[in-house]
Write an enzyme that holds these catalytic residues in place. Sequence first.
Site, PDB file in Angstrom:
ATOM      1  N   GLU A 141      14.807   1.419  -2.800  1.00  0.00           N
ATOM      2  CA  GLU A 141      15.740   0.590  -1.865  1.00  0.00           C
ATOM      3  C   GLU A 141      14.686  -0.444  -1.212  1.00  0.00           C
ATOM      4  O   GLU A 141      15.045  -1.455  -0.937  1.00  0.00           O
ATOM      5  CB  GLU A 141      16.515   1.398  -0.991  1.00  0.00           C
ATOM      6  CG  GLU A 141      17.675   2.186  -1.852  1.00  0.00           C
ATOM      7  CD  GLU A 141      18.528   3.112  -0.945  1.00  0.00           C
ATOM      8  OE1 GLU A 141      18.369   2.952   0.106  1.00  0.00           O
ATOM      9  OE2 GLU A 141      19.095   4.231  -1.524  1.00  0.00           O
ATOM     10  N   ASP A 201       0.711  -1.158  -0.050  1.00  0.00           N
ATOM     11  CA  ASP A 201      -0.079  -0.174   0.243  1.00  0.00           C
ATOM     12  C   ASP A 201       0.951   1.222  -0.237  1.00  0.00           C
ATOM     13  O   ASP A 201       1.739   1.382   0.750  1.00  0.00           O
ATOM     14  CB  ASP A 201      -0.806  -0.241   1.275  1.00  0.00           C
ATOM     15  CG  ASP A 201      -1.893   0.999   1.453  1.00  0.00           C
ATOM     16  OD1 ASP A 201      -2.768   1.158   0.589  1.00  0.00           O
ATOM     17  OD2 ASP A 201      -1.703   2.141   2.302  1.00  0.00           O
TER      18      ASP A 201
HETATM   19  C1  GLC Z   1      -3.963   3.350  -0.232  1.00  0.00           C
HETATM   20  C2  GLC Z   1      -5.602   2.694  -0.133  1.00  0.00           C
HETATM   21  C3  GLC Z   1      -6.613   3.690   0.555  1.00  0.00           C
HETATM   22  C4  GLC Z   1      -5.906   4.032   1.667  1.00  0.00           C
HETATM   23  C5  GLC Z   1      -4.648   4.412   1.635  1.00  0.00           C
HETATM   24  C6  GLC Z   1      -3.963   4.770   3.101  1.00  0.00           C
HETATM   25  O1  GLC Z   1      -4.118   4.262  -1.350  1.00  0.00           O
HETATM   26  O2  GLC Z   1      -5.608   1.896  -1.399  1.00  0.00           O
HETATM   27  O3  GLC Z   1      -7.545   2.950   0.588  1.00  0.00           O
HETATM   28  O4  GLC Z   1      -7.082   4.843   2.240  1.00  0.00           O
HETATM   29  O5  GLC Z   1      -3.661   3.728   0.784  1.00  0.00           O
HETATM   30  O6  GLC Z   1      -3.603   3.451   3.625  1.00  0.00           O
END
Ligand code: GLC
Length: 583
Positions: free
Chosen positions: A274, A232
Site C-alpha cells: 500500500e 531503502d
Molecule cells: C539498506 C541499506 C544499508 C543500510 C540499511 C539500513 O539495506 O542498503 O546500507 O545499512 O538499509 O538503512
Amino acid sequence: MRAPLIQILLFSLLNSGSIMAGLVKSDTEDFIDWWPHTVFYQIYPRSFKDSNGDGIGDLKGITSKLRYLADTGITATWLSPIFQSPMIDFGYDISDYKAIQPEYGTMQDFEELIDTAFELGIKVVLDFVPNHSSDQHEWFKKSAAREPGYEDFYVWHDGIVQENGTRVPPNNWPSVFYGSAWEWHEGREQYYLHQFTKEQPDLNYRNPKVVQAMDDVLLFWLNKGVAGFRIDAVNHLFEDESLKDEPLSGKTTDSLSYDYTKHIYSRDLPEVLEMIHHWRQLLDDFSAKHPERPTRIMMTEAYAGLTQLADYYEDSNGVRGSHLPFNFHFITDVKGDSDARDYVYNVEKWLIYMPRGHAANWVMGNHDNPRVASRFGPASVDAMNMLLLTLPGVAVTYNGEELGMVDYRELSWEETVDPPARNVGEKLYQEVSRDPVRTPFQWNNETNAGFSTAAKTWLPVHPNYLELNLEAQKVANRSHYQVYKDLLELRKSAIMRVGRFNIEPLTRWVFAFKRSYPNFESIITVINVSDKEQLVDLSEFLSQPKKLVVEVSGVDSKYQPGQSLAASALLLAAREGLVCRLV
Ligand code: GLC
C-alpha cells in the site's frame, strides 16, 4: 543513423504487438520512456571523490567526476544518502531529510551537482530512507518527549514486566544488525523499535502524520529536479500490531542474531504494498504535473521473495508500484561455483514472474555486498559485466565494478567502522563487515588513489590501487574499464532495446543468450562459468549456420573484436565471456 533505426523498430514493434520476454512488453508509453533500458550507476558518496581533503567523499567531488560518468556512457546515477546524519550507519541514519550532510557539502553544492548532471544528460536518483530516522532527528526527540502530534511517530512499547519484577522488551525480535530490535528509552520510559542499529528508530507508518511528513520530503527533492528515488529497506516498513513473538527459525541458537527468528511479524507485511502504491501515485502525479521533465521513478530495495517483488511491479489487481523492484538474484542466488543451469534459471525466473508490461532489472553489486571480483573471482569480472549489460532491461552497476575493484578484506578490527561488524565483535566482524566493499574509488596511482589528499581517509584505500586504477585502465591496451565502456556503447544499438530474448544452458558450464529481431543482426552472449576451458557448439542454439563476429571480448581473451568465429566449435577460456554479432 541510430535514432531513426530505433524509431523504425519501435514503430514496427508497437504495431505488431510483439511479445518480448524481459522487455517492457505492452505498455507503449513506458516502452519509449528514458528508464526501461538505462544503466544506473550507484555512487557511494563517502568513497567516490573527496574535493576538500578531509578524507571523506563529497558532492563537489561527485560533480567533478560526472564527466567521467558521461564519458563512460552512463546516463543515470543513484546516490547513497547525502542527507544530514550522525553517520552511525554512514548516512542511513538521517537526522534531517531536507538538509545536506555538512561533510558532503551544501544545498548549493547539491544544486550545482543537479545542474551539471542535467547538462551532461545524467539523471540523478536519491536514496530515500523511510523505515527509520536517526535518533538525533527532531521527530524522535519530540516523540521521546511525548510532544503533542509526535507521540506516535515511532513504535513505542512499555515492554513486559516479568514475575521477578524485571522489565524485558515486548518480544523476541532481533535487529538486522545483531541484538534485540528494542531499546529502552530512559526519558520516555518505554522501549522503541529499531530494526537496524539502536540509533535508527523505526518510524510508525500506521500514523498518517508520518506518511504526510515523508510525502513532504519526497516533494522537496522532486522540486529540486531529482529523477526519482531508490527506496531503502522498504519491506521493513510495517510490523504486525500485535507485536507477537516470532517463531524460531532453527538456524541458530543465538537469540541476538537476525537469523534467530522467522520474520513473519516484522517484515514483508501486506501494508508495504500500500505504501509503495501511495508513493507511486505521488511520483505519477508529480510527473503528470511536469510533463516537460522526465518521468519520476522509484527503485525499491527489498531482499524478498519473487512473488512479492513481482507484486511490487504490479499487484494482482493491476495496480502499478515500483518501476524497478531491485533484482538481487545475481548477488544472492549465484556463487563462484554455480553452473550454467543456475544462471539460466536465475534469469528466467525473473522474466517469468515479472508481470507483463514492465522492465526487467539486474543488480550486479552494491555497497552492502561483496564485489564481483571477490564473489566470483577476478577472472570473472568481464564476463559478469557482459551478462549484466547485455540482458534485456535495466542494469545496475556499483561504482568501481567497471574497473573490477576488489574487496579489501584485510581491513583490521581497529579500522572497521560498519555497525553490524562492530556489533558482532572482533572474532566475527569479517563475516559481516561491509567496509571491504566501501573503500575509496581508485582513480589513479597517486596518493590515496587520487580519491583524497588527506593524510588519512575514512576507510583505507585498497593497496592494489597502484596497479588497479582508472587511469591505468584507460591507457592500457585492454582493460575491464574498456570492456565495460564497449558494452555501454553496444547497448545504444536498437537491437539491445527491443526484440526477442532467449537463453539456454549449452553445457553444464556454458550458457548463451540471444537478442534478436527479424531483419536485424542478433547479439549473442556466451559465458563459461567454470574454471576450465570449454569447447561448445552453438549451431543448434543459433538454429541457422551463420557466422559469429566478436563484438566485445574480455581482457585476457584470445579473440579480438571484429574476428569471425565458427559457431560449431567455440573454445572459451576459464570464466570467459564473449559478446558476438550474428551475421
Ligand atoms: C539498506 C541499506 C544499508 C543500510 C540499511 C539500513 O539495506 O542498503 O546500507 O545499512 O538499509 O538503512
